[in-house]
Design an enzyme around this catalytic site. Structure first.
Site, PDB file in Angstrom:
ATOM      1  N   HIS A 167     -48.045-107.640   3.978  1.00 41.98           N
ATOM      2  CA  HIS A 167     -48.421-107.525   5.388  1.00 41.98           C
ATOM      3  C   HIS A 167     -48.560-108.903   5.994  1.00 41.98           C
ATOM      4  O   HIS A 167     -49.017-109.827   5.312  1.00 41.98           O
ATOM      5  CB  HIS A 167     -49.756-106.762   5.529  1.00 41.98           C
ATOM      6  CG  HIS A 167     -49.945-106.188   6.879  1.00 41.98           C
ATOM      7  ND1 HIS A 167     -50.495-106.914   7.911  1.00 41.98           N
ATOM      8  CD2 HIS A 167     -49.621-104.981   7.388  1.00 41.98           C
ATOM      9  CE1 HIS A 167     -50.510-106.160   8.990  1.00 41.98           C
ATOM     10  NE2 HIS A 167     -49.984-104.984   8.710  1.00 41.98           N
ATOM     11  N   ASP A 190     -47.869 -97.975   5.148  1.00 43.64           N
ATOM     12  CA  ASP A 190     -46.669 -97.152   4.974  1.00 43.64           C
ATOM     13  C   ASP A 190     -46.474 -96.691   3.534  1.00 43.64           C
ATOM     14  O   ASP A 190     -45.754 -95.729   3.280  1.00 43.64           O
ATOM     15  CB  ASP A 190     -45.435 -97.946   5.412  1.00 43.64           C
ATOM     16  CG  ASP A 190     -45.467 -98.219   6.890  1.00 43.64           C
ATOM     17  OD1 ASP A 190     -45.726 -97.283   7.647  1.00 43.64           O
ATOM     18  OD2 ASP A 190     -45.258 -99.382   7.287  1.00 43.64           O
TER      19      ASP A 190
END
Ligand SMILES: CC(C)(COP(=O)(O)OP(=O)(O)OC[C@H]1O[C@@H](n2cnc3c(N)ncnc32)[C@H](O)[C@@H]1OP(=O)(O)O)[C@@H](O)C(=O)NCCC(=O)NCCS
Length: 374
Positions: free
Chosen positions: A259, A310
């Protein structure tokens, strides 16, 4: 002095009251409420209210918003005709982007920045985005379009339109929590895109169509579809180690891992992981979560990278029997509240986004050589 920050990393582009991602601590909050405080305690509709009004609703306020959302579910016939006629093999996320853009042509008086009018547009978009996705899915699979119902929550209504049947309370709750977890996330690429478009004083539909286009990319919302493709390609838990080693050797990105902002675990991931464990156990399909857990473990050990939102949402949607190419559309359905709230906020204190770039091309002062002499 101007600074160059590739990908705008570390740059604060505006103020917001809607939410913050604290990457070093792994904290996400909406309007002051930690995501761990919200998830499971409030419905998606309450989060929509929170983002639009920056406070949690009381019962009467929630009832009013819920009624307004449910009243807006019917799509214009022209959009339904498009969904029926669109190429059946098209990506649902592309169909959604186009349908949102079409919706803009039905609201001739709303291409302005009157916040009350645009709040009504925001409510309509939150309400209609799920109908667009589900109706396209029905149309492409040759099934009839179930009539709109006004007695179901946003999450339940989407599942009802997808299957033609009212979902179980458990399925509704699972999707509702997923919606809550995906609703807002600061200046991520799609939200920033929406705000950039809004900052030109363009209209809400243009801003949201652009946001959907940004979300689609595999480095952003498209990663959840990539996760299932990866798990399918790996096939079984015993093949995970070799597959990941090979992918890393080829410098491939593992979808659902890493991320830009979170340097520790994405706080949304444990909620989705928990749901994925329960759902796959019920289905007797534990191999999906086993493979996921091993991939996450290897990536933590080898690269110091964690799973993001996700990674486990993919298994949750898969377990709800949702087709893979609708995973990113579901992200868009949930994020519609965040996007539209950001567009409203942008207009409430607008300043055109216009960053600089650092020129690194040919030196200044080139002379034009006649075309036959080049
Ligand atoms: C999210 C993401 C785009 C953030 O990227 P970023 O901040 O620009 O970080 P970078 O792509 O520059 O990666 C930094 C390093 O970590 C590695 N890395 C980051 N994510 C990785 C992943 N998913 N798989 C393998 N390596 C990864 C990069 O290869 C790079 O390593 P290097 O320094 O040895 O070259 C990136 O982690 C990614 O592509 N993840 C997969 C897609 C995804 O899940 N997106 C959804 C985000 S919510």
């Amino acid at each position: 002095m101007a600074v160059v920050s590739k990908g705008l990393e570390g740059i604060v582009a505006a103020e917001t009251r809607l939410g913050e991602v604290k990457g070093a601590e792994g904290i996400l909050f909406y309007c002051g409420y930690d995501i761990n405080e919200l998830a499971g305690k409030v419905s998606y509709e309450e989060v929509v209210y929170l983002l639009f009004y920056q406070k949690l609703p009381n019962r009467a306020e929630l009832e009013k918003l819920t009624t307004a959302l449910r009243a807006e579910r019917e799509l214009p016939q022209g959009v339904i005709d498009y969904l029926l006629a669109a190429p059946k093999k098209a990506k649902p996320i592309d169909i959604m982007r186009t349908a949102v853009s079409m919706l803009g042509s039905y609201e001739l008086n709303r291409h302005d920045v009157d916040v009350s009018e645009n709040l009504a547009t925001a409510i309509r978009l939150v309400s209609q985005i799920g109908v667009i996705a589900a109706y396209f899915h029905r149309a492409r699979t040759g099934k009839e379009l179930p009539p709109i119902r006004k007695d179901l929550s946003e999450a339940a209504h989407f599942l009802y339109l997808m299957t033609g049947e009212v979902p179980s309370k458990e399925a509704e709750k699972t999707l509702d929590v997923a919606y809550v977890l995906h609703a807002e996330h600061g200046f991520n690429a799609s939200t920033f895109t929406a705000r950039v478009v809004a900052s030109t004083l363009s209209d809400m539909y243009s801003a949201i169509s652009a946001a959907i286009g940004a979300l689609k990319g595999p480095l952003h919302g498209g990663a959840n579809e990539g996760v299932i493709h990866m798990l399918e390609e790996i096939g079984s838990p015993d093949k995970v180690d070799a597959w990941v080693e090979d992918a890393l050797a080829q410098k491939k990105k593992i979808m659902g891992i890493g991320h830009r902002v979170y340097k520790v675990l994405d706080p949304r991931a444990p909620h989705l992981r928990e749901m994925a464990i329960q759902l796959t156990a019920q289905l007797g399909e534990a191999k999906w979560i086993q493979m996921s857990e091993r991939i996450a473990e290897i990536m933590r050990e080898r690269k110091g990278l964690n799973a993001n939102v996700d990674f486990y949402s993919a298994t949750v949607y898969y377990s709800l029997d949702i087709p893979t190419d609708l995973f990113t559309p579901i992200f868009a359905i949930a994020r519609m509240s965040g996007w539209t709230a950001h567009v409203l906020e942008q207009w409430s204190e607008n300043r055109l986004f216009r960053p600089l770039s650092e020129y690194v091309g040919r030196p200044y002062g080139q002379k034009v050589v006649p075309i036959d002499e080049r």
